[in-house]
Design a protein around this motif. Structure first.
Motif, PDB file in Angstrom:
ATOM      1  N   TYR A   7       0.944  -1.142  -0.015  1.00 51.37           N
ATOM      2  CA  TYR A   7       0.077   0.098  -0.221  1.00 51.37           C
ATOM      3  C   TYR A   7       0.749   1.203  -0.288  1.00 51.37           C
ATOM      4  O   TYR A   7       2.032   0.894   0.477  1.00 51.37           O
ATOM      5  CB  TYR A   7      -0.943   0.130   0.936  1.00 51.37           C
ATOM      6  N   SER A   8       0.229   2.174  -0.705  1.00 55.97           N
ATOM      7  CA  SER A   8       0.942   3.849  -0.369  1.00 55.97           C
ATOM      8  C   SER A   8       0.573   4.199   1.101  1.00 55.97           C
ATOM      9  O   SER A   8      -0.694   3.850   1.613  1.00 55.97           O
ATOM     10  CB  SER A   8       0.582   4.730  -1.059  1.00 55.97           C
ATOM     11  N   THR A   9       1.171   5.506   1.599  1.00 48.50           N
ATOM     12  CA  THR A   9       0.107   5.105   3.135  1.00 48.50           C
ATOM     13  C   THR A   9       0.681   7.088   2.521  1.00 48.50           C
ATOM     14  O   THR A   9       1.327   7.785   2.003  1.00 48.50           O
ATOM     15  CB  THR A   9       1.259   5.311   3.774  1.00 48.50           C
ATOM     16  N   ALA A  10      -0.642   8.325   3.859  1.00 47.31           N
ATOM     17  CA  ALA A  10      -0.599   9.372   3.744  1.00 47.31           C
ATOM     18  C   ALA A  10      -0.826   9.448   5.405  1.00 47.31           C
ATOM     19  O   ALA A  10      -1.893   9.209   5.974  1.00 47.31           O
ATOM     20  CB  ALA A  10      -1.572   9.992   3.382  1.00 47.31           C
TER      21      ALA A  10
ATOM     22  N   GLU B 295      -7.471  17.397   1.054  1.00 46.53           N
ATOM     23  CA  GLU B 295      -6.074  16.333   0.786  1.00 46.53           C
ATOM     24  C   GLU B 295      -6.180  15.532   0.996  1.00 46.53           C
ATOM     25  O   GLU B 295      -5.641  14.361   0.032  1.00 46.53           O
ATOM     26  CB  GLU B 295      -4.821  17.467   1.445  1.00 46.53           C
ATOM     27  N   LEU B 296      -6.181  14.757   2.057  1.00 47.61           N
ATOM     28  CA  LEU B 296      -6.089  13.058   3.504  1.00 47.61           C
ATOM     29  C   LEU B 296      -7.770  12.184   2.717  1.00 47.61           C
ATOM     30  O   LEU B 296      -6.988  11.380   1.810  1.00 47.61           O
ATOM     31  CB  LEU B 296      -5.401  13.224   4.682  1.00 47.61           C
ATOM     32  N   ALA B 297      -8.252  13.073   2.581  1.00 48.14           N
ATOM     33  CA  ALA B 297      -9.796  11.861   2.363  1.00 48.14           C
ATOM     34  C   ALA B 297      -9.807  12.048   0.238  1.00 48.14           C
ATOM     35  O   ALA B 297      -9.426  10.811  -0.210  1.00 48.14           O
ATOM     36  CB  ALA B 297     -11.035  12.699   2.706  1.00 48.14           C
ATOM     37  N   GLU B 298      -9.067  13.049   0.075  1.00 44.90           N
ATOM     38  CA  GLU B 298      -8.684  12.794  -1.780  1.00 44.90           C
ATOM     39  C   GLU B 298      -8.034  11.701  -2.031  1.00 44.90           C
ATOM     40  O   GLU B 298      -7.764  11.833  -3.198  1.00 44.90           O
ATOM     41  CB  GLU B 298      -8.519  14.351  -1.883  1.00 44.90           C
ATOM     42  N   ALA B 299      -7.039  12.034  -1.691  1.00 44.73           N
ATOM     43  CA  ALA B 299      -5.553  10.807  -1.426  1.00 44.73           C
ATOM     44  C   ALA B 299      -5.713   9.501  -0.686  1.00 44.73           C
ATOM     45  O   ALA B 299      -5.889   8.857  -1.833  1.00 44.73           O
ATOM     46  CB  ALA B 299      -4.620  11.331  -0.869  1.00 44.73           C
ATOM     47  N   CYS B 300      -6.711   9.210   0.452  1.00 45.28           N
ATOM     48  CA  CYS B 300      -6.528   7.504   0.536  1.00 45.28           C
ATOM     49  C   CYS B 300      -7.932   7.254   0.062  1.00 45.28           C
ATOM     50  O   CYS B 300      -8.982   7.623   0.269  1.00 45.28           O
ATOM     51  CB  CYS B 300      -6.659   7.242   2.234  1.00 45.28           C
TER      52      CYS B 300
ATOM     53  N   ARG C 131     -15.915  14.359   9.627  1.00 49.38           N
ATOM     54  CA  ARG C 131     -15.333  14.721   8.978  1.00 49.38           C
ATOM     55  C   ARG C 131     -15.117  14.187   7.429  1.00 49.38           C
ATOM     56  O   ARG C 131     -15.811  14.592   6.102  1.00 49.38           O
ATOM     57  CB  ARG C 131     -15.042  16.412   8.487  1.00 49.38           C
ATOM     58  N   LEU C 132     -13.948  14.160   7.849  1.00 44.97           N
ATOM     59  CA  LEU C 132     -13.359  12.555   7.348  1.00 44.97           C
ATOM     60  C   LEU C 132     -14.462  11.549   6.489  1.00 44.97           C
ATOM     61  O   LEU C 132     -14.569  10.945   5.228  1.00 44.97           O
ATOM     62  CB  LEU C 132     -11.920  11.679   7.283  1.00 44.97           C
TER      63      LEU C 132
END
Ligand code: ATP
Ligand code: MG
Length: 387
Positions: free
Chosen positions: A34-37, A67-72, A89-90
């Motif tokens: 997996y990629s991670t943020a 940004e986090l929600a968009e990426a993950c 919110r997420l």
């Protein structure tokens, strides 16, 4: 958002918080492809430094959360004081585990204790103190006790031991009258904890019961293996932990800490809605670590019961070890790494401070006695008090 059936490796998994728990989550996720943020305001955060993406904003920052929600594809949390509002919110956009409701309960000692009671798991006699009237109404039986702030405590911070009513009043005022819980001081024989993982489908697996030694309110040593605690107590702790996770409808990794009293009674202390320091041994002593389990619950992968393949002792490496005779030093890692079965984990924190968790050392062996023997050698080499 509801849980996805299965997030294939290659997807990006996110974590709120960039501390050492986030770092070990990132390592486990990356091992599976997996990629991670990571979202954490600190440029030098242990997890941010090893993650593909590091969103450097505050936990409630709209832009950062977007940004986090968009990426993950899915998001978890690594520290329990992440604002529940941020998780809510997420969750409007992505699958978030554990959910905001469970985290909100774990963040508040009063709510947490009420949850334990609902699940039929007894905790220490206590009273909630959120007003003068409640302070005055505290029964004498709760003294001597420990006054704990209801929120934001960790590693023994936000706590005061009080022997008398006068000390209680003084301690509450020193805490600026914030909502607190007064707990009766219990005669402990020892402490233990259980890490459980629960999937979105309700499947649950757990790690073996861990025996924990705290010093000055901070975990110092965890031992896991045959004979470290009576089997009947271990069974009871596992049953209680599963009931607590089930009662929350929890998804993710949860750790429940217990006291074992001198008369053998098991009493629940608190829970952490995330992997826990006392479960770190599982990276080296079990075929699935608590971080592997966190990845699996988040990505909808099968939950297989972890198997402990080695007896293990975990020693916390606090910042104190970086100082000797009034000067800063590098602890003698070469002596520690010469020990059989030793795995050194350093979190990459740039600055050592007394009491700060800088890393941990796990000693594994085929027998409980063997693990303990090398752990004591490590203690002697590093200047950690023997246990
Ligand atoms: P953590 O770092 O685990 O989140 P914390 O700051 O939330 O710690 P607690 O777990 O409440 O603190 O307490 C820290 C330690 O203090 C316990 O592990 C135990 O050793 C001791 N302690 C806490 N409450 C009691 C009690 N009621 N009776 C006796 N000892 C206690
Ligand atoms: Mg604790």
């Amino acid at each position: 958002m509801t849980a996805p059936a299965f997030l294939p490796p290659g997807s990006m998994l996110g974590v709120m918080g960039g501390g050492q728990l986030g770092r070990m989550f990132v390592h486990a996720a990356q091992r599976l492809g997996y990629s991670t943020a990571v979202l954490d305001p600190d440029a030098d955060s242990p997890a941010g430094r090893v993650s593909h993406l590091h969103v450097r904003t505050g936990y409630l920052d709209e832009g950062g959360l977007a940004e986090l929600a968009e990426a993950c594809a899915a998001i978890t949390t690594e520290f329990e004081n992440v604002p529940a509002a941020a998780l809510t919110r997420l969750a409007a956009r992505r699958f978030v585990a554990p959910g905001a409701a469970a985290v909100a309960i774990a963040q508040d000692r009063a709510q947490e204790k009420a949850h334990f009671a609902r699940c039929g798991v007894p905790c220490a006699p206590h009273a909630v103190i959120a007003s003068r009237d409640q302070l005055d109404a505290v029964p004498d039986e709760l003294l001597p006790g420990i006054l704990k702030t209801a929120r934001l405590g960790y590693d023994g911070k936000g706590q005061a031991r009080v022997a008398t009513r006068a000390e209680l009043v003084q301690a509450w005022e020193a805490m600026q009258g914030v909502p607190c819980v007064l707990e009766k001081l219990l005669p402990l024989a020892f402490e233990c904890s259980v890490v459980v993982a629960r999937g979105a489908d309700g499947a649950m697996v757990h790690l073996p019961v861990q025996r924990n030694l705290h010093r000055a309110g901070i975990l110092a040593v965890t031992e896991v293996g045959e004979g470290v605690l009576p089997a009947a107590i271990a069974a009871q702790a596992i049953e209680g932990t599963r009931a607590i996770a089930q009662g929350l409808g929890y998804v993710g990794v949860l750790c429940v800490e217990f006291f074992v009293l001198q008369d053998g009674t098991l009493v629940v202390n608190e829970m952490a809605p995330r992997p826990h320091n006392s479960g770190h041994w599982s990276i080296d002593g079990a075929d699935l670590s608590q971080f592997d389990l966190q990845v699996r619950t988040l990505a909808g992968l099968p939950l297989v019961a972890p198997r402990q393949h080695s007896h293990a002792v975990m020693l916390n490496l606090l910042g104190d070890l970086w100082f000797a005779g009034g000067a800063e030093r590098t602890p003698p890692w070469e002596r520690v790494l010469a020990l059989p079965g030793a795995s050194l984990h350093l979190y990459g924190k740039p600055q050592a401070r007394p009491g700060r968790k800088m890393g941990h050392l796990t000693l594994v062996a085929e027998s409980a006695r063997g693990a303990r023997t090398t752990a004591l050698e490590a203690c002697a080499a590093l200047g950690i008090q023997a246990f």
